[in-house]
Design a protein around this motif. Structure first.
Motif: not given
Length: 228
Positions: A109-110, A118-120
Motif C-alpha cells: 500500500r501507498t 508518498t511511498d510504498t
C-alpha cells in the motif's frame, strides 16, 4: 522488490552499532555541535527517536507528524537531555518501530510521509535504515560513510539518484564508482556530465554530507543538487 523483513533486521543492526558508539560519549559531548548545521549531537539523537515514532504512526495509519512545528518542537525539547535519557529513548523507540514492522500488513500500500511525499509501505524500513546510518555519521564520533555497509551505500545511491531523476534543475548526470553506474537529472544525452568517485564520496555528495571535492567530473561542472 523490497524485502522489508530483511531491511528491518538491517535497521536493528545499524541501531545497535549507533547505540554502542554513542554509549561511549558523556553528557558534555551530547551538547557538542554535530555535523549538521545548528544541531548538537543531542538534536541528532532526539530526531532519531522521534523519527522512529513518526514511522510507527505511518505504519499504523496516522499522520507522520502532527505538524512541522510539532516535529521541530519535540526535537528541541528533547535535545538537552542527558546521555542516558537519549540512549534509552533511541533504544525504546527503535523497539516500537521493530514491533510495528512485524505486524502483518499490506506492504504494497501507498502511504504519505512528510511534505506530501508518498511511498510504498515496504520502503519504510529502508528509509529508517538510511536515517540511522546517515545520522550515525552526522554525530561525528568516528563512524564515516566509508564504514556503512556496502549494500546500504549502493541502495542509498540508487534511491537518491532516482529522487533527482528528471529534475529540471539537475543536468543529465552519470555517476560511477568504477564498477557500477547510475544516472540522474534530466533525460540522458551525449552531453551528460560524468561524476566518478568512491561509493562513499558519491553517497556523501548526493546526501548533502560532502561537497564533492573528492569527485572527478567530466563534461561540465559538478551539478548543484537541490536540498533533500
Amino acid at each position: 522488490m523490497m524485502d522489508h523483513a530483511r531491511d528491518l533486521a538491517s535497521v536493528q543492526e545499524a541501531t545497535e552499532r549507533l547505540l554502542t558508539a554513542a554509549g561511549e560519549l558523556d553528557n558534555a559531548a551530547v551538547t557538542d555541535q554535530s555535523r549538521l548545521p545548528g544541531w548538537t549531537r543531542g538534536h541528532v539523537l532526539a530526531h532519531l527517536a522521534r523519527n522512529a515514532d513518526a514511522l510507527v504512526n505511518v505504519l499504523e495509519g496516522r499522520p507522520m507528524y502532527a505538524s512541522a512545528e510539532a516535529r521541530d518542537a519535540d526535537i528541541e525539547r528533547d535535545a538537552r537531555r542527558p546521555l542516558d535519557a537519549h540512549l534509552a529513548d533511541v533504544r525504546e523507540s527503535a523497539a516500537r518501530f521493530q514491533a510495528a514492522g512485524l505486524v502483518p500488513a499490506d506492504w504494497s500500500r501507498t502511504v504519505e510521509l512528510r511534505n506530501g511525499i508518498t511511498d510504498t509501505v515496504s520502503r519504510l524500513p529502508f528509509r529508517r535504515w538510511a536515517e540511522v546510518e546517515l545520522h550515525h555519521v552526522d554525530l561525528g564520533i568516528g563512524y564515516e560513510l566509508e564504514d556503512v555497509p556496502q549494500e546500504f551505500a549502493e541502495r542509498e545511491i540508487d534511491f537518491l539518484t532516482q529522487r533527482f531523476a528528471g529534475h529540471a534543475d539537475v543536468p543529465a548526470t552519470r555517476l560511477t564508482d568504477g564498477t557500477r553506474a547510475w544516472s540522474t537529472g534530466r533525460e540522458q544525452d551525449e552531453g551528460a556530465v560524468t561524476v566518478t568517485g568512491t561509493a562513499a564520496d558519491l553517497l556523501g555528495w548526493l546526501a548533502g554530507r560532502r561537497d564533492g571535492a573528492a569527485l572527478t567530473v567530466a563534461g561540465g561542472p559538478l551539478p548543484a543538487l537541490p536540498p533533500l
